[in-house]
Design a protein around this motif. Structure first.
Motif, PDB file in Angstrom:
ATOM      1  N   THR A  47     -16.949 -11.045 -34.196  1.00  0.00           N
ATOM      2  CA  THR A  47     -16.136 -10.718 -35.366  1.00  0.00           C
ATOM      3  C   THR A  47     -15.172  -9.593 -35.015  1.00  0.00           C
ATOM      4  O   THR A  47     -15.405  -8.826 -34.072  1.00  0.00           O
ATOM      5  CB  THR A  47     -17.001 -10.266 -36.557  1.00  0.00           C
ATOM      6  N   ALA A  48     -14.113  -9.493 -35.778  1.00  0.00           N
ATOM      7  CA  ALA A  48     -13.110  -8.455 -35.541  1.00  0.00           C
ATOM      8  C   ALA A  48     -13.740  -7.068 -35.649  1.00  0.00           C
ATOM      9  O   ALA A  48     -13.482  -6.200 -34.815  1.00  0.00           O
ATOM     10  CB  ALA A  48     -11.955  -8.608 -36.528  1.00  0.00           C
ATOM     11  N   ASN A  49     -14.582  -6.863 -36.644  1.00  0.00           N
ATOM     12  CA  ASN A  49     -15.212  -5.553 -36.817  1.00  0.00           C
ATOM     13  C   ASN A  49     -16.100  -5.207 -35.628  1.00  0.00           C
ATOM     14  O   ASN A  49     -16.128  -4.056 -35.192  1.00  0.00           O
ATOM     15  CB  ASN A  49     -15.999  -5.500 -38.118  1.00  0.00           C
ATOM     16  N   GLN A  50     -16.826  -6.181 -35.084  1.00  0.00           N
ATOM     17  CA  GLN A  50     -17.658  -5.928 -33.907  1.00  0.00           C
ATOM     18  C   GLN A  50     -16.791  -5.489 -32.730  1.00  0.00           C
ATOM     19  O   GLN A  50     -17.125  -4.541 -32.024  1.00  0.00           O
ATOM     20  CB  GLN A  50     -18.417  -7.194 -33.494  1.00  0.00           C
ATOM     21  N   ILE A  51     -15.694  -6.192 -32.523  1.00  0.00           N
ATOM     22  CA  ILE A  51     -14.806  -5.906 -31.389  1.00  0.00           C
ATOM     23  C   ILE A  51     -14.268  -4.486 -31.469  1.00  0.00           C
ATOM     24  O   ILE A  51     -14.317  -3.729 -30.501  1.00  0.00           O
ATOM     25  CB  ILE A  51     -13.647  -6.928 -31.338  1.00  0.00           C
ATOM     26  N   PHE A  52     -13.789  -4.092 -32.632  1.00  0.00           N
ATOM     27  CA  PHE A  52     -13.190  -2.770 -32.775  1.00  0.00           C
ATOM     28  C   PHE A  52     -14.256  -1.674 -32.788  1.00  0.00           C
ATOM     29  O   PHE A  52     -14.038  -0.587 -32.256  1.00  0.00           O
ATOM     30  CB  PHE A  52     -12.301  -2.708 -34.016  1.00  0.00           C
ATOM     31  N   ARG A  53     -15.415  -1.958 -33.369  1.00  0.00           N
ATOM     32  CA  ARG A  53     -16.503  -0.982 -33.365  1.00  0.00           C
ATOM     33  C   ARG A  53     -16.942  -0.705 -31.929  1.00  0.00           C
ATOM     34  O   ARG A  53     -17.129   0.449 -31.542  1.00  0.00           O
ATOM     35  CB  ARG A  53     -17.676  -1.500 -34.195  1.00  0.00           C
ATOM     36  N   GLU A  54     -17.084  -1.767 -31.119  1.00  0.00           N
ATOM     37  CA  GLU A  54     -17.484  -1.605 -29.720  1.00  0.00           C
ATOM     38  C   GLU A  54     -16.423  -0.855 -28.909  1.00  0.00           C
ATOM     39  O   GLU A  54     -16.739  -0.228 -27.903  1.00  0.00           O
ATOM     40  CB  GLU A  54     -17.763  -2.965 -29.086  1.00  0.00           C
ATOM     41  N   ALA A  55     -15.176  -0.914 -29.353  1.00  0.00           N
ATOM     42  CA  ALA A  55     -14.097  -0.180 -28.672  1.00  0.00           C
ATOM     43  C   ALA A  55     -14.061   1.291 -29.093  1.00  0.00           C
ATOM     44  O   ALA A  55     -13.259   2.061 -28.580  1.00  0.00           O
ATOM     45  CB  ALA A  55     -12.752  -0.835 -28.959  1.00  0.00           C
ATOM     46  N   GLY A  56     -14.922   1.673 -30.027  1.00  0.00           N
ATOM     47  CA  GLY A  56     -15.006   3.055 -30.458  1.00  0.00           C
ATOM     48  C   GLY A  56     -14.181   3.391 -31.684  1.00  0.00           C
ATOM     49  O   GLY A  56     -14.052   4.558 -32.048  1.00  0.00           O
ATOM     50  N   ILE A  57     -13.636   2.386 -32.331  1.00  0.00           N
ATOM     51  CA  ILE A  57     -12.813   2.600 -33.527  1.00  0.00           C
ATOM     52  C   ILE A  57     -13.730   2.740 -34.741  1.00  0.00           C
ATOM     53  O   ILE A  57     -14.630   1.930 -34.953  1.00  0.00           O
ATOM     54  CB  ILE A  57     -11.846   1.415 -33.751  1.00  0.00           C
ATOM     55  N   ASP A  58     -13.490   3.772 -35.540  1.00  0.00           N
ATOM     56  CA  ASP A  58     -14.237   3.951 -36.792  1.00  0.00           C
ATOM     57  C   ASP A  58     -13.636   3.002 -37.825  1.00  0.00           C
ATOM     58  O   ASP A  58     -12.599   3.296 -38.416  1.00  0.00           O
ATOM     59  CB  ASP A  58     -14.140   5.402 -37.254  1.00  0.00           C
ATOM     60  N   ILE A  59     -14.291   1.874 -38.030  1.00  0.00           N
ATOM     61  CA  ILE A  59     -13.710   0.851 -38.900  1.00  0.00           C
ATOM     62  C   ILE A  59     -13.698   1.267 -40.364  1.00  0.00           C
ATOM     63  O   ILE A  59     -12.986   0.682 -41.171  1.00  0.00           O
ATOM     64  CB  ILE A  59     -14.422  -0.513 -38.728  1.00  0.00           C
ATOM     65  N   ASP A  60     -14.446   2.306 -40.712  1.00  0.00           N
ATOM     66  CA  ASP A  60     -14.466   2.774 -42.098  1.00  0.00           C
ATOM     67  C   ASP A  60     -13.167   3.478 -42.497  1.00  0.00           C
ATOM     68  O   ASP A  60     -12.918   3.699 -43.674  1.00  0.00           O
ATOM     69  CB  ASP A  60     -15.664   3.702 -42.334  1.00  0.00           C
ATOM     70  N   LEU A  61     -12.334   3.815 -41.511  1.00  0.00           N
ATOM     71  CA  LEU A  61     -11.039   4.446 -41.806  1.00  0.00           C
ATOM     72  C   LEU A  61     -10.010   3.441 -42.317  1.00  0.00           C
ATOM     73  O   LEU A  61      -8.957   3.824 -42.793  1.00  0.00           O
ATOM     74  CB  LEU A  61     -10.464   5.107 -40.544  1.00  0.00           C
ATOM     75  N   PHE A  62     -10.339   2.156 -42.194  1.00  0.00           N
ATOM     76  CA  PHE A  62      -9.374   1.092 -42.471  1.00  0.00           C
ATOM     77  C   PHE A  62      -9.841   0.234 -43.636  1.00  0.00           C
ATOM     78  O   PHE A  62     -11.030   0.132 -43.904  1.00  0.00           O
ATOM     79  CB  PHE A  62      -9.204   0.220 -41.218  1.00  0.00           C
ATOM     80  N   PRO A  63      -8.907  -0.430 -44.320  1.00  0.00           N
ATOM     81  CA  PRO A  63      -9.278  -1.331 -45.419  1.00  0.00           C
ATOM     82  C   PRO A  63     -10.114  -2.511 -44.917  1.00  0.00           C
ATOM     83  O   PRO A  63     -10.065  -2.867 -43.737  1.00  0.00           O
ATOM     84  CB  PRO A  63      -7.924  -1.843 -45.940  1.00  0.00           C
TER      85      PRO A  63
END
Length: 133
Positions: A47-63
């Motif tokens: 999933t997109a969220n998994q990909i970005f989370r694994e890259a170190g992106i705090d997905i809670d900052l985004f809609p």
């Protein structure tokens, strides 16, 4: 337009990530290598969220669904195979002023574009090259 704002602390943390090319208070730009990898992983079922989370992106900052739409846009840009297809870069020099490497790169791009248009035509999509300008 996105209303996402990054604090100085968030910007500093994002700059440390290998997936991030540059960041400002309003803009986050990812590297081409990360974009290609994200598209590949998405096609493999992550999933997109998994990909970005694994890259170190705090997905809670985004809609919600933000990263889903980002990857969808990257897929439309044909980022697979490491080649971003689109309009060729504008030539700022005259052809007789360009180096051999620049001319070779331009020829390679135009050949790839012609092959792509031939494939579209073979699929019955009949796109007129003049319509792409």
């Amino acid at each position: 337009m996105s209303k996402i704002r990054f604090s100085k602390e968030e910007q500093a943390r994002l700059r440390t990530l290998i997936a991030v090319e540059k960041v400002s208070d309003k803009t986050l730009v990812f590297t081409q290598a990360f974009k290609r990898r994200a598209v590949l992983l998405s096609r493999q079922g992550k999933t997109a969220n998994q990909i970005f989370r694994e890259a170190g992106i705090d997905i809670d900052l985004f809609p919600a669904k933000y990263f889903h739409h980002v990857i969808k846009r990257w897929k439309k840009s044909n980022l697979q195979d490491g080649i971003k297809k689109g309009r060729p870069p504008k030539v700022s020099k005259k052809l007789d002023e360009m180096s051999i490497e620049e001319l070779k790169a331009r020829v390679a791009y135009l050949e790839a574009e012609n092959d792509f248009l031939k494939k579209l035509k073979a699929l019955g999509m009949g796109i007129n090259p003049e319509d792409l300008d």
